[in-house]
Structures are given as C-alpha cells and as structure tokens.
Design an enzyme around this catalytic site. Structure first.
Site, PDB file in Angstrom:
ATOM      1  N   LEU A 364       0.386  -1.347   0.084  1.00 45.30           N
ATOM      2  CA  LEU A 364       0.056   0.146  -0.046  1.00 45.30           C
ATOM      3  C   LEU A 364       0.365   1.334   0.405  1.00 45.30           C
ATOM      4  O   LEU A 364       0.274   2.232  -0.781  1.00 45.30           O
ATOM      5  CB  LEU A 364      -0.812  -0.247   1.286  1.00 45.30           C
ATOM      6  CG  LEU A 364      -1.782  -1.471   1.091  1.00 45.30           C
ATOM      7  CD1 LEU A 364      -2.818  -1.239   2.962  1.00 45.30           C
ATOM      8  CD2 LEU A 364      -2.750  -0.765   0.434  1.00 45.30           C
ATOM      9  N   GLY A 365       2.514   0.958   0.799  1.00 44.70           N
ATOM     10  CA  GLY A 365       3.475   2.522   0.445  1.00 44.70           C
ATOM     11  C   GLY A 365       4.133   2.098   2.030  1.00 44.70           C
ATOM     12  O   GLY A 365       4.105   1.254   2.287  1.00 44.70           O
ATOM     13  N   GLY A 367       6.808   3.970   4.518  1.00 40.44           N
ATOM     14  CA  GLY A 367       6.619   5.265   4.900  1.00 40.44           C
ATOM     15  C   GLY A 367       8.287   5.201   6.024  1.00 40.44           C
ATOM     16  O   GLY A 367       9.531   4.362   5.166  1.00 40.44           O
ATOM     17  N   GLY A 368       8.561   6.445   7.177  1.00 39.75           N
ATOM     18  CA  GLY A 368       9.422   5.903   7.526  1.00 39.75           C
ATOM     19  C   GLY A 368      10.065   4.946   8.562  1.00 39.75           C
ATOM     20  O   GLY A 368      11.347   4.980   8.788  1.00 39.75           O
ATOM     21  N   PHE A 369       8.872   4.419   9.191  1.00 39.84           N
ATOM     22  CA  PHE A 369       9.148   3.719   9.186  1.00 39.84           C
ATOM     23  C   PHE A 369       9.084   1.729   8.667  1.00 39.84           C
ATOM     24  O   PHE A 369       9.289   1.242   9.648  1.00 39.84           O
ATOM     25  CB  PHE A 369       8.428   3.627  11.427  1.00 39.84           C
ATOM     26  CG  PHE A 369       9.026   4.416  11.744  1.00 39.84           C
ATOM     27  CD1 PHE A 369      10.598   4.467  12.848  1.00 39.84           C
ATOM     28  CD2 PHE A 369       8.592   6.344  11.827  1.00 39.84           C
ATOM     29  CE1 PHE A 369      11.041   5.262  13.511  1.00 39.84           C
ATOM     30  CE2 PHE A 369       9.088   7.037  12.934  1.00 39.84           C
ATOM     31  CZ  PHE A 369       9.855   6.192  13.699  1.00 39.84           C
ATOM     32  N   GLY A 370       8.892   2.227   7.962  1.00 40.98           N
ATOM     33  CA  GLY A 370       8.356   0.406   7.333  1.00 40.98           C
ATOM     34  C   GLY A 370       7.772   0.551   6.181  1.00 40.98           C
ATOM     35  O   GLY A 370       7.162   1.617   5.716  1.00 40.98           O
ATOM     36  N   ARG A 371       7.614  -0.567   5.549  1.00 41.91           N
ATOM     37  CA  ARG A 371       6.336  -1.000   4.518  1.00 41.91           C
ATOM     38  C   ARG A 371       5.188  -1.625   5.363  1.00 41.91           C
ATOM     39  O   ARG A 371       4.876  -2.328   5.976  1.00 41.91           O
ATOM     40  CB  ARG A 371       6.951  -1.784   3.849  1.00 41.91           C
ATOM     41  CG  ARG A 371       8.235  -1.299   2.797  1.00 41.91           C
ATOM     42  CD  ARG A 371       8.990  -2.214   1.958  1.00 41.91           C
ATOM     43  NE  ARG A 371       9.807  -1.852   0.965  1.00 41.91           N
ATOM     44  CZ  ARG A 371       9.424  -1.150  -0.302  1.00 41.91           C
ATOM     45  NH1 ARG A 371       8.392  -0.971  -0.943  1.00 41.91           N
ATOM     46  NH2 ARG A 371      10.492  -0.819  -0.994  1.00 41.91           N
ATOM     47  N   VAL A 372       3.914  -1.070   4.619  1.00 43.37           N
ATOM     48  CA  VAL A 372       2.340  -1.199   4.982  1.00 43.37           C
ATOM     49  C   VAL A 372       1.699  -1.913   3.671  1.00 43.37           C
ATOM     50  O   VAL A 372       1.719  -1.567   2.492  1.00 43.37           O
ATOM     51  CB  VAL A 372       1.491  -0.029   5.271  1.00 43.37           C
ATOM     52  CG1 VAL A 372       0.414  -0.493   5.358  1.00 43.37           C
ATOM     53  CG2 VAL A 372       2.466   0.766   6.039  1.00 43.37           C
ATOM     54  N   ASP A 495       2.972  14.989  13.644  1.00 45.11           N
ATOM     55  CA  ASP A 495       3.921  14.133  12.218  1.00 45.11           C
ATOM     56  C   ASP A 495       1.987  14.536  11.025  1.00 45.11           C
ATOM     57  O   ASP A 495       1.880  13.683  10.216  1.00 45.11           O
ATOM     58  CB  ASP A 495       4.466  13.247  11.690  1.00 45.11           C
ATOM     59  CG  ASP A 495       4.684  13.072  10.514  1.00 45.11           C
ATOM     60  OD1 ASP A 495       5.210  14.459   9.766  1.00 45.11           O
ATOM     61  OD2 ASP A 495       5.127  12.342   9.360  1.00 45.11           O
TER      62      ASP A 495
END
Length: 702
Positions: A364-365, A367-372, A495
């Site tokens: 799905l996307g 981010g700064g802390f991992g993939r979703v 954020d």
C-alpha cells in the site's frame, strides 16, 4: 366417565414438561416471565443472536462489525390504559462478556432496551451498540429506554471510561452513569467489576413509577442477594418515553474488536420484583479461548512425556535439539507491557498468509518506519493494513515497541485503530484498520491540476467536494483534541499532514502513523524536549525548528498548515506555484490575500468547478482558523478545543486583527533567519524524523 386419577396425572405431566423447558414461567398477558436458561424458548432473534444447545443466549459470536438482538416475543403491558403513567417494573439478568483472548480488550457491550419494536435494521454494529445510528441517536421519536453495560470509552457520548453502566433515553449519551461495580452491604465499600472479564455477573433494573426513578444494580453472579445500594440512580419519567406497545430485549455489537456476549438467565415483573433467578441452575459461560499460537505449545507439553518412554535416548535427544533450535529461531519475545496489551497479539503465520507472503502486489505504501501491506485475516476475513517496521529505525526496538503499546490503547473514531501486533525475533509487525480510500493527499494531488505540479500521476480520483473537505477537517481536529486533552495521557502527534490522514469507506478522516508521537502525563511540562527536529518541513512550527521542543501547540501549527492545504489544494511550500517564481510559503500567500480581502482567490478551483453547493461562510471560517493556528507566535495559537468550537459554530469566528501583526512576519524569512536557509533554497522537504534527512524536493511538501 374419565377416571379423575388420569386427569391429575396428565396435568402433572404438562406442568413438569413446561418446567423443564426453562422458558417463560408465566403467560404473556400478566407482564411477568422467567427464563432459567433459554433452551426451548421462543425468543425473537435477529443478527448473530442464537440459543446454544446448552441453553445460553449468545448475542454475538466473536465476528467483528456484527450485531445481535434478542427480544421477549410478546409486548409488555406497562400502562393500565392508553393515558395512564407507566407502571413500576423490574428486570434481572445474568450475563457475561468474553474478549477474544485474555487481557480485557474487546468490542462493545450489552444493552437491555425497552422499545416500540423488535427489529433495528438501521442500527450500526459499532459504538451505537446495534440499535441506533448517527442519525437516530438523540431522536425523541425513538421512544427507547436502555441500560448499557459498555466496554468502550467513546468521547462522542461523553463516556466515563471503558467499563461503565449507564441509563439511556433515546440517546447513547447516558442520563446517569457510573463505573461498573457494586457496594458491599456490610462495609458500604465500593467494589469494582470488569465487565469484559469473562466472568458471569448479574444486573437488576428497577423502575419506580410513583417516584419516577430508575435504579440499576450490579454484582458478581455468585452474590447471594441483590445489594441494597444501587450502582446508578436516575430520575426519569418513562411515561414520556415508553409507548403503549413496548417490547423488552437485548442488543449487542462487536465493532472492530472481537467479543462474545452471553445472557444466561432473565426475569421480568410488573408492579413486583422480577422473579428470582437460581444462578446455580443456569448454564455456564464458556472459557475464554486461548490464542491459537499457544495451542501447539500445549499439545507439545502433553505429548512429550507420553512418548518419551517409547523413544530411545538418541531419538529423544534429537527431538529436544530440534525443538530448541525451532524455539530460538522463531522465538516471539514478550515483555512486561504485553500483560495488558497481549490480547491483540497475532501470529506471524496468520499475517504472512493474510498478505500473501508480503507480496509486492499487496504493498500500500512505505513510510519512515516501514512498508505497509494490505491483508485479509484468514479466520475473520477482516481487511487490515500490516506494517513491517524497519529494523534500522533510529529508535531502539524496545523503546519503539513500548511507545506503540501505549498508543495502541487509543480509541477514537477519527484515529486509525491499532488492532494487533506480532514480534518475531527482531521483527515487529503492526496491524491496523484497513482504510479503503487511502490517504487524503492522493485526492488532493492526483487529479493532474496544473497548479499542483503533479502531472505524472496515472490514477484519476474524484475531486473532493467542500462538504467532504470540511468534514475531514473537523474529523482531524476532533482526533487531535482527543490526543491532547481527552485521553489518559497527552499525545503529541508531531506529523500531522494529508498523507497521514486516511479515509474510510464513508470518506471519514482517520489520523494515523504515530511513529513520531510522544506521550506525557496531564499536568506535566507543556513541552517535550526531543533530540532531533521531527516532522515534515512546511508543517514544523518555528519554535520547534529553533528549540526542538514539541508540544500540543506545535501540532496546532501543523493542523493549521494542513487546514489551509485542504482548502486551497496547494502544498505548504511551493516553488513558484503562485506564478511569480521562487519559493512560496502557503501561510504567507493566504495571509496576503486576507490582507487584500481576496480570500476567495485562494480556494481550490476544484471546489468551485464541481458545481456543488458550498458555504462561503464555512470556507472563510476555515481559512481564518487555519491562519490563526499557523501563526509564528505559539502563545497566540488556539487550543484544539477552541478550534473545534470555532469549526462547530459553538464560538464566534476568530478575530485575526490582534494576531495580524505577528502574521505579517514572512514565514519563509523567519525560517531562513533561524538557520534553515539551505533547506528552503535547496527545495528539500520530504517526511523525516530529523532535519538532517530532509533530502527530497521542497516543492512536494511531503
């Protein structure tokens, strides 16, 4: 002539036959009934409600987002004639609420309701407990009296906590409520009870028609008699609520968390106490199910001693070695905080299969802390979003997990719900509600509008109407108010931006991605000192950029930038988006139009060109609130509670004249003077938890 002895025997046979059914012990017409278990009863059941083979009334079966209703089949005679006041009545029942696993977290509770009908097709299986919805809640035409045994804290209904009993009249905002428990008859001491403990409890609901008072009493099922002092007392005239034809029954729902609701026995009486329930003769609650991942360990513990005598020493040693290797290779760590949070622990195997092995097609996307990844849980069929947290996160794994555990207890309709987690060695998986409409930024910038500068997008999404945008703005504001003031701790999100606002199936806003969030107690220092400047350039308040100190007011600044972005369709920092070339700060641009009294020119053309109805006053209000929140002086910004009052029309629109002298400072110049000239001029503003990593284009504002 028939022998009289046969008549007597036949009557005795009929008497005992009906007694064994355990169903209503009196006729429907006298307003009195007793269910000692529900085997053979003729209750009207709806939704997931069913009677188990052993006589338990099961309202919900653990499936999420479903509801169940069960009603006594005949109407109540609560008035002697059409114009008479409602007579006194009493009801008693034994119930149990079982979470999916030990730990005490689960879905919504049970409500005993008196209503003019037995079917509630429009009732929502969530915080509305299966018999009301957003439109009907609070409507006097409902004619519903209810007693809720609620296990969720819902700020919308001003709930006391996530473990309370309330008296409701046409509305899930209770007339009176109290934390679940009872008063000891001997000492007078209050003894708390946990509704979702999985233990059987007994409730009494008594209405005094002369005094116009409702008393609700609670106690463990094993208490010998009803406590003298009620838990909740409410002065209510039910003659204005209950109609001539009324039915009594139960309603329950699960929401997003798995729970099972049971009623074991039930009685009712008019102008007299409800018939006494013999708790010892009622069916028993089932045990709370252990998490599935524990079952192999239990079987292994039992199997090894049994087969050990038949195995040779060598074979036994080999099995032990293989077992140890397997355990240490796939060990799932458990820490102290998991005692409370452990009910949401999910197996790695289930999450692996749910995401098809974390297939890139399910991505799905990132981010700064991992993939979703998108996934579907194999047992419940629930759609979820699974985040694989990066191992090399700058936060230590232990600290990061502890933070997630605390935030995982947040419950609000405008926050993305953390449903569960899994830890396998040094890997952390977080499981959230799946939001089918994705993030807000895609709707703002995926329509190939030239002034957005996003001409490479392939997917066309419908432009958002003003009504949708204003609802999203109010939803995010409501979520931030809960974080700042209404939860047990103060949460600073750090954020807030459109890519972290997700949209559910109804286009309702859910604020998510708490990877940068920080917590502190109420009454503690107003600011949180951080080691790095966290957030996204364009949403970072000047004082945060200068001092590194985050506070609720730095979230307010980010919300102001977010609000202006939603109304204008422009990013907080634009390289020439105003047609004049160079870097343009959205806040400066909107403020300049406010000074010229040309605010209408900043509104996203997509709002106007849709042809929908839009409220000019709402647009103006939103822009003014956005400017007030975004001003450089922190002590001049409103709190999120004030913001909500402005947006809901509960307070006069903000006056910008006092703050205008501070807003006159160019935000661009202010940031450059504070040492961020290189970042502004180099066009770097992507999401980051450190200003040192602001290495993507400023024009993206993300």
């Amino acid at each position: 002539m028939v022998d009289s002895r046969w008549v007597v025997l036949w009557l005795l046979f009929l008497f005992f036959s009906y007694g064994l059914l355990g169903a209503a012990a009196a006729s429907a017409g006298d307003g009195r009934f007793l269910y000692s278990g529900f085997a053979g009863s003729n209750l009207d059941l709806d939704g997931t409600a069913t009677v188990t083979p052993r006589g338990k009334l099961q309202l919900t079966n653990g499936t999420v987002q479903l509801k169940g209703h069960a009603f006594h089949p005949t109407s109540l005679r609560l008035r002697r004639n059409n114009n008479a006041t409602v007579r006194s009545f009493s009801s008693s029942f034994v119930f149990g609420i079982l979470p999916a696993a030990p730990g005490g977290l689960g879905g919504h509770g049970i409500a005993l309701i008196v209503a003019p009908r037995k079917d509630f097709p429009s009732g929502i299986a969530s915080q509305y407990m299966g018999f009301l919805n957003k439109t009907s809640n609070g409507n006097a035409c409902n004619h519903i009296f209810a007693v809720e045994l609620d296990t969720i804290l819902n700020p919308d209904f001003h709930d006391l906590d996530n473990n309370h009993v309330g008296v409701d009249i046409n509305n899930l905002t209770s007339v009176e409520a109290a934390t679940a428990g009872y008063y000891d008859d001997v000492t007078g001491e209050f003894r708390s009870l946990t509704l979702i403990s999985g233990e059987a409890m007994r409730a009494w609901v008594d209405y005094d028609g002369a005094a116009k008072r409702v008393d609700v009493t609670l106690a463990p099922a094993g208490v010998a008699k009803k406590p003298r002092r009620p838990l909740v007392s409410a002065t209510v005239d039910l003659s204005t609520v209950i109609t001539d034809q009324a039915y009594i029954g139960f309603s329950s729902s699960t929401g997003t968390l798995s729970t099972r609701h049971y009623v074991l026995g039930w009685s009712f009486g008019v102008d007299e106490p409800a018939p006494e329930l013999d708790v010892a003769k009622l069916p028993k609650l089932p045990p709370i199910e252990r998490p599935k991942e524990d079952v192999p360990k239990i079987l292994l513990t039992i199997a090894l001693p049994v087969v050990s005598g038949a195995l040779t020493f060598a074979m036994l040693a080999t099995c032990v070695l293989l077992l140890l290797r397997r355990r240490y290779r796939y060990v799932e760590l458990r820490e102290d905080w998991e005692i409370e949070f452990g009910a949401h622990r999910l197996s790695h195997k289930d999450l692996f299969h749910a995401t098809h092995g974390f297939n890139p097609k399910n991505l799905l996307g990132a981010g700064g802390f991992g993939r979703v990844y998108k996934g579907v849980l194999p047992n419940s069929g629930t759609e979820v979003a699974v985040k694989r947290v990066c191992h090399e996160s700058r936060q230590g794994m232990k600290e990061f997990v502890a933070e997630v555990a605390s935030i995982g207890r947040l419950r609000h309709r405008n926050l993305v719900q953390l449903l569960g987690y899994c830890r396998l060695k040094d890997e952390l998986l977080l499981v959230y509600d799946y939001m089918p409409n994705g993030s807000l930024d895609k709707f703002l910038y995926n329509n190939n509008n030239a002034h957005h500068g996003d001409n490479n997008n392939k997917q066309q999404l419908p432009a958002l109407s003003w009504a949708q945008r204003f609802q999203i703005i109010k939803g995010v504001a409501s979520g931030l108010l809960y974080l700042h003031e209404e939860w047990e701790q103060v949460v600073v999100h750090r954020d807030v931006k459109p890519s972290n606002v997700l949209l559910d199936a109804g286009m309702n806003a859910r604020l998510g991605d708490f990877g940068l969030a920080r917590l502190r107690g109420h009454g503690a220092g107003a600011e949180l000192q951080t080691t790095v400047v966290a957030g996204t350039f364009g949403y970072i308040a000047p004082e945060l950029a200068l001092t590194g100190k985050a506070s609720p007011l730095t979230d307010v600044f980010a919300f102001g930038a977010f609000l202006l972005e939603v109304v204008t369709g422009r990013r907080p920092i634009d390289d020439g988006g105003n047609g004049g070339g160079g870097t343009v700060m959205l806040i400066d641009w909107v403020f300049e139009h406010w000074r010229r009294e040309t605010l209408v020119e900043v509104v996203d053309p997509g709002i106007i060109t849709r042809g929908d109805q839009y409220d000019v006053n709402e647009l103006s209000l939103a822009l003014k609130v956005g400017l007030l929140c975004s001003q450089p002086m922190a002590d001049m910004r409103p709190s999120m509670r004030q913001v909500m009052q402005y947006l809901q029309g509960d307070a006069s629109p903000p006056d910008l004249s006092t703050a205008a002298q501070h807003m006159g400072l160019s935000m661009l110049a202010l940031l450059q003077n504070q040492g961020f000239d290189s970042y502004v001029m180099s066009s770097s503003s992507s999401s980051s938890s450190s200003m040192k990593r602001l290495d993507t284009s400023l024009s993206t504002g993300r």
